[in-house]
Motif scaffolding. Structure first.
Motif, PDB file in Angstrom:
ATOM      1  N   SER A   7       0.835  -1.193   0.000  1.00 45.99           N
ATOM      2  CA  SER A   7       0.000   0.000   0.000  1.00 45.99           C
ATOM      3  C   SER A   7       0.874   1.249   0.000  1.00 45.99           C
ATOM      4  O   SER A   7       1.858   1.322   0.742  1.00 45.99           O
TER       5      SER A   7
ATOM      6  N   SER B 265       0.949   5.469   0.375  1.00 40.29           N
ATOM      7  CA  SER B 265       0.263   6.648   0.901  1.00 40.29           C
ATOM      8  C   SER B 265       1.335   7.673   1.241  1.00 40.29           C
ATOM      9  O   SER B 265       2.536   7.380   1.152  1.00 40.29           O
TER      10      SER B 265
ATOM     11  N   GLU C 171       2.323   8.368   3.987  1.00 40.12           N
ATOM     12  CA  GLU C 171       3.090   7.793   5.094  1.00 40.12           C
ATOM     13  C   GLU C 171       4.005   6.658   4.642  1.00 40.12           C
ATOM     14  O   GLU C 171       4.766   6.106   5.435  1.00 40.12           O
TER      15      GLU C 171
ATOM     16  N   TRP D 202      -8.117   5.103  -2.830  1.00 41.96           N
ATOM     17  CA  TRP D 202      -8.925   6.024  -2.021  1.00 41.96           C
ATOM     18  C   TRP D 202      -8.223   7.365  -2.003  1.00 41.96           C
ATOM     19  O   TRP D 202      -7.001   7.447  -1.869  1.00 41.96           O
ATOM     20  N   MET D 203      -8.976   8.446  -2.163  1.00 41.88           N
ATOM     21  CA  MET D 203      -8.384   9.776  -2.070  1.00 41.88           C
ATOM     22  C   MET D 203      -9.440  10.817  -1.742  1.00 41.88           C
ATOM     23  O   MET D 203     -10.645  10.597  -1.951  1.00 41.88           O
TER      24      MET D 203
ATOM     25  N   TYR E   5      -5.111  13.696   0.575  1.00 43.11           N
ATOM     26  CA  TYR E   5      -4.922  12.441   1.304  1.00 43.11           C
ATOM     27  C   TYR E   5      -5.198  11.316   0.304  1.00 43.11           C
ATOM     28  O   TYR E   5      -6.167  11.384  -0.465  1.00 43.11           O
ATOM     29  N   TYR E   6      -4.395  10.269   0.314  1.00 45.34           N
ATOM     30  CA  TYR E   6      -4.645   9.177  -0.634  1.00 45.34           C
ATOM     31  C   TYR E   6      -4.021   7.878  -0.141  1.00 45.34           C
ATOM     32  O   TYR E   6      -3.084   7.876   0.672  1.00 45.34           O
ATOM     33  N   GLN E   7      -4.551   6.781  -0.650  1.00 45.64           N
ATOM     34  CA  GLN E   7      -3.989   5.460  -0.391  1.00 45.64           C
ATOM     35  C   GLN E   7      -4.236   4.584  -1.611  1.00 45.64           C
ATOM     36  O   GLN E   7      -5.370   4.521  -2.117  1.00 45.64           O
TER      37      GLN E   7
ATOM     38  N   ASP F 256      -3.838   0.752  -2.844  1.00 47.30           N
ATOM     39  CA  ASP F 256      -3.631  -0.622  -2.384  1.00 47.30           C
ATOM     40  C   ASP F 256      -3.423  -1.520  -3.604  1.00 47.30           C
ATOM     41  O   ASP F 256      -4.208  -1.486  -4.558  1.00 47.30           O
TER      42      ASP F 256
END
Length: 385
Positions: free
Chosen positions: A43, A45, A47, A112-113, A195-197, A199
């Motif tokens: 994943s 992001s 982070e 996702w964002m 913000y985003y992720q 996967d």
């Protein structure tokens, strides 16, 4: 009885071969969710920009003055590293940020964002296997079926848009050598916070896996009364979805037009011809119950957005619709063109060729290489007024 025995034996052999060949984790559903796989889940992001194993949440407070290294250092100052130090990025006006760059073979499984600002001015692009031209190029709101820059809840199998502005995509997107995803901020004044992720899985990709594509188009105004959803697709593949945002400039029902799929040598007349806009989007009779439009969301089709001109500075009605061909993909061998008529009603129970504002995104899979996309318009043409 003999036929039943033969079928059972064939089923057993097929399942044995499938079992021995291994489960690559791509075709996951409720029917095979119990199966173990050699696939590796990763994943990306803010982070963990690289998605590497054991590299998440490593942002340091002391990097707060370096762009996109520790954007939340101030609010994490009492807790330190590991405590949500860099959960988002800032993309400056005119800047393109690489959200993900993945080497190897695998597939994007979920994105996702929560983009801020004007969704028309944030351009998402996806590149497969070192290609120079993107296979996905679209304003981010339009890609997630929010073409009017106004939130509307959407719940479907392929895309979900949840409160407050959470964009989710579940299209499977396999790649064999590399995947690159970028976001460009074409706003000439304002930065965007994102913000985003993303996967994904690292795994073996089957030989017959095609690549995911999505293309934006807009007719504003639609002077020909025919809106082209997609044209110039060359190669073998299958069409899997349509999003349309329809802005109406006249009274009465606006969606009489037929959608048409021209494939593999079709000229004047298509192989597939619909019977009306609401019919194609799996509704009927103007989406009307007791004189009112009724919004709905289902796994594969929906009429999810109605924007009514009920404010002091609002003009005319706008609508959002989606149709996912997940269980009924439209297969083509050499080429594909998709159009929809811009047709309403006029005096005397006659059809009215309209001049609507029509936004569309076409979604499809195909073998590479793909034909070059038309040049994406600048913010002046993308803007919704």
């Amino acid at each position: 009885m003999n036929r039943i025995i033969i079928c059972l034996v064939s089923l057993f052999i097929a399942s044995s071969v499938y079992s021995q060949s291994g489960f690559n984790g791509l075709d996951v559903n409720m029917g095979n969710l119990y199966r173990l796989s050699n696939a590796e889940t990763r994943s990306i992001s803010p982070e963990n920009f690289t998605g590497e194993k054991g590299k998440g949440g490593m942002a340091r407070l002391e990097d707060k003055d370096i762009p996109n290294k520790a954007n939340a250092a101030h609010v994490a100052r009492d807790l330190g590293q590991g405590w949500k130090v860099n959960p988002f990025i800032i993309i400056k006006p005119g800047e393109t940020f690489t959200l993900a760059e993945i080497d190897g073979s695998g597939a994007i499984q979920h994105m996702w964002m929560t983009p801020t600002g004007n969704w028309k001015f944030s351009i998402i692009r996806i590149y497969w296997d070192d290609e120079k031209e993107p296979s996905v190029e679209c304003p981010v709101g339009d890609f997630f079926a929010m073409g009017w820059n106004v939130y509307a809840p959407l719940s479907s199998q392929a895309i979900c848009v949840n409160p407050g502005s959470a964009f989710n995509c579940y299209w499977q997107m396999p790649f064999r050598k590399k995947c690159k995803i970028t976001m460009e901020n074409i706003n000439d004044q304002d930065p965007m916070r994102l913000y985003y992720q993303i996967d994904y899985t690292l795994t073996v990709v089957p030989d017959d896996a095609a690549y995911f594509h999505a293309q934006y188009r807009r007719s504003n105004p639609n002077m020909s009364s025919i809106h082209t959803i997609i044209d110039g697709i060359k190669g073998e593949g299958h069409y899997v979805g349509t999003y349309i945002g329809w802005g109406v400039r006249n009274n009465r029902w606006w969606g009489e037009g037929e959608i048409k799929f021209f494939m593999d040598g079709d000229k004047e007349f298509p192989t597939i011809c619909g019977t009306g806009a609401e019919d194609y989007f799996c509704g009927s009779y103007n989406f009307d119950r007791e004189g009112q439009y009724n919004v709905f969301c289902t796994p594969y089709a929906g009429f999810h957005q109605v924007i009514r001109p009920d404010g002091a500075y609002k003009s005319q009605q706008r609508f959002g619709m989606y149709r996912w061909h997940i269980l009924d993909p439209i297969r083509f061998k050499k080429e594909l063109k998709v159009t929809i008529q811009d047709l309403g009603w006029r005096h005397g129970h006659r059809y009215l060729p309209q001049k609507s504002d029509i936004i569309s995104v076409a979604y499809w899979y195909q073998a590479e290489p793909h034909a070059k996309f038309p040049k994406l318009p600048g913010w002046e043409e993308l803007e919704v007024n």
